[in-house]
Enzyme design. Structure first.
Site, PDB file in Angstrom:
ATOM      1  N   ARG A   1       2.551  -6.979   9.380  1.00  0.00           N
ATOM      2  CA  ARG A   1       1.854  -5.873  10.057  1.00  0.00           C
ATOM      3  C   ARG A   1       2.294  -5.740  11.511  1.00  0.00           C
ATOM      4  O   ARG A   1       2.350  -4.636  12.047  1.00  0.00           O
ATOM      5  CB  ARG A   1       0.339  -6.074   9.953  1.00  0.00           C
TER       6      ARG A   1
ATOM      7  N   ASN B   1      -1.848  -0.311   7.370  1.00  0.00           N
ATOM      8  CA  ASN B   1      -1.310  -1.623   7.747  1.00  0.00           C
ATOM      9  C   ASN B   1      -0.484  -2.235   6.628  1.00  0.00           C
ATOM     10  O   ASN B   1      -0.390  -3.444   6.502  1.00  0.00           O
ATOM     11  CB  ASN B   1      -2.461  -2.541   8.193  1.00  0.00           C
TER      12      ASN B   1
ATOM     13  N   LYS C   1       0.828  -1.208   0.000  1.00  0.00           N
ATOM     14  CA  LYS C   1       0.000   0.000   0.000  1.00  0.00           C
ATOM     15  C   LYS C   1       0.868   1.266   0.000  1.00  0.00           C
ATOM     16  O   LYS C   1       2.079   1.203   0.268  1.00  0.00           O
ATOM     17  CB  LYS C   1      -0.922  -0.034   1.227  1.00  0.00           C
TER      18      LYS C   1
ATOM     19  N   THR D   1      -5.566  -7.731  10.612  1.00  0.00           N
ATOM     20  CA  THR D   1      -5.857  -6.448   9.963  1.00  0.00           C
ATOM     21  C   THR D   1      -5.398  -5.267  10.814  1.00  0.00           C
ATOM     22  O   THR D   1      -4.820  -4.305  10.297  1.00  0.00           O
ATOM     23  CB  THR D   1      -7.379  -6.341   9.692  1.00  0.00           C
TER      24      THR D   1
ATOM     25  N   HIS E   1      -2.021  -5.398   1.432  1.00  0.00           N
ATOM     26  CA  HIS E   1      -3.278  -6.116   1.191  1.00  0.00           C
ATOM     27  C   HIS E   1      -2.930  -7.496   0.662  1.00  0.00           C
ATOM     28  O   HIS E   1      -2.000  -7.638  -0.129  1.00  0.00           O
ATOM     29  CB  HIS E   1      -4.117  -5.378   0.132  1.00  0.00           C
TER      30      HIS E   1
ATOM     31  N   ARG F   1      -1.550 -14.719   3.840  1.00  0.00           N
ATOM     32  CA  ARG F   1      -2.305 -14.051   4.919  1.00  0.00           C
ATOM     33  C   ARG F   1      -1.654 -14.301   6.282  1.00  0.00           C
ATOM     34  O   ARG F   1      -1.624 -13.422   7.136  1.00  0.00           O
ATOM     35  CB  ARG F   1      -3.763 -14.550   4.946  1.00  0.00           C
TER      36      ARG F   1
ATOM     37  N   TYR G   1     -12.309  -2.608  -3.349  1.00  0.00           N
ATOM     38  CA  TYR G   1     -12.867  -2.746  -1.993  1.00  0.00           C
ATOM     39  C   TYR G   1     -14.399  -2.775  -2.021  1.00  0.00           C
ATOM     40  O   TYR G   1     -15.036  -2.271  -1.092  1.00  0.00           O
ATOM     41  CB  TYR G   1     -12.368  -1.600  -1.101  1.00  0.00           C
TER      42      TYR G   1
ATOM     43  N   GLU H   1      -9.625 -10.570  -7.765  1.00  0.00           N
ATOM     44  CA  GLU H   1      -8.660  -9.478  -7.598  1.00  0.00           C
ATOM     45  C   GLU H   1      -7.499  -9.592  -8.587  1.00  0.00           C
ATOM     46  O   GLU H   1      -7.056  -8.581  -9.137  1.00  0.00           O
ATOM     47  CB  GLU H   1      -8.134  -9.455  -6.149  1.00  0.00           C
TER      48      GLU H   1
ATOM     49  N   PHE I   1     -15.748   3.021   7.723  1.00  0.00           N
ATOM     50  CA  PHE I   1     -14.327   3.312   7.557  1.00  0.00           C
ATOM     51  C   PHE I   1     -13.923   3.489   6.096  1.00  0.00           C
ATOM     52  O   PHE I   1     -12.777   3.820   5.804  1.00  0.00           O
ATOM     53  CB  PHE I   1     -13.456   2.245   8.248  1.00  0.00           C
TER      54      PHE I   1
HETATM   55  P1  IDP Z   1      -7.716  -7.079   5.421  1.00  0.00           P
HETATM   56  O1  IDP Z   1      -6.921  -6.037   4.652  1.00  0.00           O
HETATM   57  O2  IDP Z   1      -6.923  -7.644   6.566  1.00  0.00           O
HETATM   58  O3  IDP Z   1      -8.318  -8.134   4.545  1.00  0.00           O
HETATM   59  P2  IDP Z   1     -10.395  -5.893   5.584  1.00  0.00           P
HETATM   60  O4  IDP Z   1     -11.370  -6.151   6.676  1.00  0.00           O
HETATM   61  O5  IDP Z   1     -10.642  -6.519   4.257  1.00  0.00           O
HETATM   62  O6  IDP Z   1      -8.928  -6.282   6.127  1.00  0.00           O
HETATM   63  O7  IDP Z   1     -10.295  -4.305   5.428  1.00  0.00           O
HETATM   64  C1  IDP Z   1      -9.651  -3.711   4.324  1.00  0.00           C
HETATM   65  C2  IDP Z   1      -8.762  -2.584   4.806  1.00  0.00           C
HETATM   66  O8  IDP Z   1      -9.584  -1.536   5.349  1.00  0.00           O
HETATM   67  C3  IDP Z   1      -7.819  -2.954   5.943  1.00  0.00           C
HETATM   68  O9  IDP Z   1      -6.604  -3.544   5.483  1.00  0.00           O
HETATM   69  C4  IDP Z   1      -7.582  -1.622   6.604  1.00  0.00           C
HETATM   70  O10 IDP Z   1      -6.610  -0.856   5.897  1.00  0.00           O
HETATM   71  C5  IDP Z   1      -8.950  -0.925   6.462  1.00  0.00           C
HETATM   72  N1  IDP Z   1      -9.800  -1.126   7.642  1.00  0.00           N
HETATM   73  C6  IDP Z   1     -10.457  -2.269   8.009  1.00  0.00           C
HETATM   74  N2  IDP Z   1     -11.174  -2.109   9.129  1.00  0.00           N
HETATM   75  C7  IDP Z   1     -11.003  -0.811   9.491  1.00  0.00           C
HETATM   76  C8  IDP Z   1     -11.507  -0.016  10.598  1.00  0.00           C
HETATM   77  O11 IDP Z   1     -12.262  -0.473  11.467  1.00  0.00           O
HETATM   78  N3  IDP Z   1     -11.089   1.294  10.642  1.00  0.00           N
HETATM   79  C9  IDP Z   1     -10.268   1.832   9.704  1.00  0.00           C
HETATM   80  N4  IDP Z   1      -9.784   1.131   8.657  1.00  0.00           N
HETATM   81  C10 IDP Z   1     -10.129  -0.180   8.552  1.00  0.00           C
HETATM   82 MG    MG Z   2      -9.796  -7.978   3.046  1.00  0.00          MG
END
Ligand code: IDP
Ligand code: MG
Length: 160
Positions: free
Chosen positions: A103, A123, A10, A92, A126, A86, A50, A137, A58
């Site tokens: 992360r 973080n 990212k 996350t 992805h 993963r 997304y 994707e 968010f």
């Molecule tokens: P992942 O990247 O671990 O698969 P997802 O739930 O798919 O996590 O969320 C996508 C991205 O959205 C996360 O990597 C993070 O950058 C952001 N994100 C997820 N949950 C939150 C939140 O509660 N607050 C702010 N950003 C979030």
């Molecule tokens: Mg995800």
């Protein structure tokens, strides 16, 4: 099973000059990079990538973060690559990510901090979560011509 998975370094990773460090972890684990390019996506593309999060609170912060600069997009190939990658990426929320994960080692912020400041959780990375999404994707980000089949030294150990 040999799988392919989409990995994005990212904008926070690119801006922290951390790409090599993270790519190196995947190479050392034996994953094969079958596609790789730098892309600066726009808001429309973010909404496609997304799709499952667009309606969430968010999402605006996430969209700002992912369009803030170029990302390095890669397709990694390996045994159970989706689950294995993963595992290396970690949880996350960086605060909850174990040491030893990408992360957990290179970030630390919490959901609470991100939400309070209306920013995405930075973080670093992805990675596709399930085979169905990996397929979707990979084809959203890469054309067939941009993906390469070739041998690495790891193949001798993985396949023979
Ligand atoms: P992942 O990247 O671990 O698969 P997802 O739930 O798919 O996590 O969320 C996508 C991205 O959205 C996360 O990597 C993070 O950058 C952001 N994100 C997820 N949950 C939150 C939140 O509660 N607050 C702010 N950003 C979030
Ligand atoms: Mg995800």
């Amino acid at each position: 099973m040999i799988e392919r998975t989409l990995v994005l370094l990212k904008p926070d990773t690119v801006q922290r000059c951390f790409m090599g460090e993270i790519i190196s972890r995947f190479e050392k684990a034996g994953f094969k990079i079958v596609g790789c390019k730098m892309v600066w996506i726009d808001k429309d593309f973010s909404k496609q990538h997304y799709e499952e999060h667009v309606e969430k609170d968010f999402y605006p912060g996430l969209e700002n973060m992912i369009t803030d600069g170029p990302v390095l997009a890669m397709v990694l190939e390996g045994v159970d690559a989706i689950e294995n990658v993963r595992k290396m990426v970690g949880a996350t929320e960086p605060k909850a990510s174990a040491p030893g994960t990408i992360r957990g080692d290179y970030a630390h912020i919490s959901y609470g901090h991100a939400d309070e400041n209306k920013i995405g959780v930075k973080n670093l990375i992805h990675a596709s979560d399930i085979p169905e999404n990996a397929k979707k994707e990979v084809s959203l980000w890469f054309t067939e011509k941009e993906l390469h089949s070739y041998k690495t030294v790891h193949d001798a150990h993985i396949l023979e």
